[in-house]
Design an enzyme around this catalytic site. Structure first.
Site, PDB file in Angstrom:
ATOM      1  CE1 TYR A  25      -4.269   1.315  -0.051  1.00  0.00           C
ATOM      2  CE2 TYR A  25      -3.451   2.836   1.619  1.00  0.00           C
ATOM      3  CZ  TYR A  25      -4.423   2.470   0.702  1.00  0.00           C
ATOM      4  OH  TYR A  25      -5.542   3.264   0.537  1.00  0.00           O
ATOM      5  CB  SER A  27       3.989   5.402  -4.576  1.00  0.00           C
ATOM      6  OG  SER A  27       3.648   6.251  -5.662  1.00  0.00           O
ATOM      7  CB  SER A  53       0.131   0.960   4.851  1.00  0.00           C
ATOM      8  OG  SER A  53       1.287   1.665   4.482  1.00  0.00           O
ATOM      9  CG  ASP A  83      11.571  -4.110  -8.541  1.00  0.00           C
ATOM     10  OD1 ASP A  83      10.384  -4.434  -8.737  1.00  0.00           O
ATOM     11  OD2 ASP A  83      12.166  -3.253  -9.215  1.00  0.00           O
ATOM     12  CD  GLN A  86       7.680  -7.407  -7.138  1.00  0.00           C
ATOM     13  OE1 GLN A  86       7.766  -8.234  -8.049  1.00  0.00           O
ATOM     14  NE2 GLN A  86       7.243  -6.174  -7.338  1.00  0.00           N
ATOM     15  CG  HIS A 108       9.718  -2.947 -12.728  1.00  0.00           C
ATOM     16  ND1 HIS A 108      10.085  -2.680 -14.030  1.00  0.00           N
ATOM     17  CD2 HIS A 108      10.887  -3.071 -12.033  1.00  0.00           C
ATOM     18  CE1 HIS A 108      11.407  -2.630 -14.118  1.00  0.00           C
ATOM     19  NE2 HIS A 108      11.909  -2.873 -12.918  1.00  0.00           N
ATOM     20  N   GLY A 134       2.361   6.846  -8.148  1.00  0.00           N
ATOM     21  CA  GLY A 134       1.042   6.503  -7.648  1.00  0.00           C
ATOM     22  C   GLY A 134       0.150   7.682  -7.326  1.00  0.00           C
ATOM     23  CD  GLU A 227      20.777  30.476 -13.183  1.00  0.00           C
ATOM     24  OE1 GLU A 227      20.420  29.899 -14.241  1.00  0.00           O
ATOM     25  OE2 GLU A 227      20.264  31.536 -12.788  1.00  0.00           O
ATOM     26  CD  GLU A 231      16.455  29.240 -13.752  1.00  0.00           C
ATOM     27  OE1 GLU A 231      16.483  29.091 -14.991  1.00  0.00           O
ATOM     28  OE2 GLU A 231      16.866  30.258 -13.182  1.00  0.00           O
TER      29      GLU A 231
END
Length: 331
Positions: A25, A27, A53, A83, A86, A108, A134, A227, A231
């Site tokens: 649970y 993103s 979560s 990953d 998993q 993925h 997400g 810079e 930006e």
């Protein structure tokens, strides 16, 4: 030409009698679960005991259970944990409950393409990979639009894996924008390449090198930050909205001329040669093996690199500059 699927190519009724389990649970997990729920799907979320979560998901109206409980009770299981964990989650908490006719899905392709997860026969293995974080997947869905996604089929035991995947994609809103057909190999290798050479590795290395060049030449750190980092968003937003041609149309002709004449001196043929080496390392599995071994060892190199980069001078300067900008949602 790539095949792209839209609203009329997907049928939500495919999910009507299916129970969908979202594992994780974070993103992507919260966005998939909430979007599917709002699309009328039967969704539950699988988390480890004492997960922070758990309460959040319940507060948002979702059914929550342990990973084992959700895996056992689901027809379609979407893996949305990191990953590097998993394989363990799949082997210990999902594989024991898979039955013929079930679907295991990914956002993925890393663990399938690099053979970390081997789904049994009789199981559909597919991918729906939104091309956005997400929070964007959720926000855009709530606005009545969608974030584009990729779809891939690794194992089509039911001969209807694509229809199920597209229905899932429609449930999270992606058919509103378009779902591009790909393969697990193509998604994994291009995703890793993009992250390493441009989106994460390339951009941050370019920013740090430019910042260091200015500061070492005697310019104020704050000016250098503006810079070389601040930006950057303005330019990326212009390219996001209308491509490089729109960005060049929007900036001054001085900037455009500098783009054409100096940019290729910074990112030259040597950079492209290194990019090709990086792509080869992804394609032949060298990067995957390195990352897998790194995680098996407890991530010593990864943690050291993270700390080193946190200590870069641009970090503290950036915090001070951003503190001046009350309109920013500080992260």
């Amino acid at each position: 030409m790539a095949t792209i699927y839209y609203e009329n190519d997907a049928d939500l009724s495919v999910l009507k009698d299916k129970k969908i389990g979202i594992i994780g649970y974070g993103s992507q997990g919260h966005a998939h679960a909430l979007n599917l729920k709002d699309s009328g799907a039967n969704v539950s979320v699988g988390l480890y005991a004492n997960s922070p979560s758990w309460a959040k998901a319940e507060e948002e109206g979702l059914t929550v259970g342990s990973v084992d409980e959700v895996a056992k009770d689901s027809d379609i299981i979407m893996m949305l944990v990191p990953d590097q964990i998993q394989k363990q989650v799949f082997d210990e908490h999902i594989a024991p409950y898979l039955e013929p006719g079930n679907t295991i899905m990914f956002a993925h392709g890393f663990n399938i393409h690099f053979s970390q997860i081997d789904a049994p026969e009789g199981i559909d293995v597919s991918m729906i990979a939104p091309k956005g974080p997400g929070h964007l997947v959720r926000r855009v869905y709530a606005e009545g639009k969608g974030v584009p996604a990729l779809v891939a089929i690794h194992q089509d035991a039911s001969e209807s894996a694509l229809a199920t995947a597209l229905a899932y994609g429609k449930g999270i809103g992606s058919t509103r924008a378009g779902i591009l057909e790909t393969t697990f190999q193509e998604e994994t290798e291009t995703d890793l390449f993009g992250e390493q050479t441009i989106l994460c590795g390339g951009v941050t290395s370019l920013v740090k090198a430019a910042y260091e060049t200015l500061v070492e030449s005697g310019y104020q750190a704050e000016s250098a930050y503006f810079e070389t980092l601040h930006e950057l968003k303005l330019i990326v937003d212009l390219m996001y909205e209308g491509g490089m041609e729109y960005m060049r149309y929007s900036v001054s002709e001085t900037a455009e001329y500098g783009d054409y004449t100096r940019g290729p001196r910074v990112v030259d043929e040597n950079v492209k040669k290194e990019m090709k080496k990086i792509l080869t390392e992804i394609q032949n599995g060298e990067f995957a093996r390195e990352w897998i071994i790194e995680n098996q060892a407890g991530q010593p190199k990864f943690k050291a690199l993270r700390e080193r980069n946190i200590q870069h001078p641009i970090t503290n300067v950036g915090k001070e500059i951003r503190a001046m900008m009350g309109w920013l949602n500080q992260k």
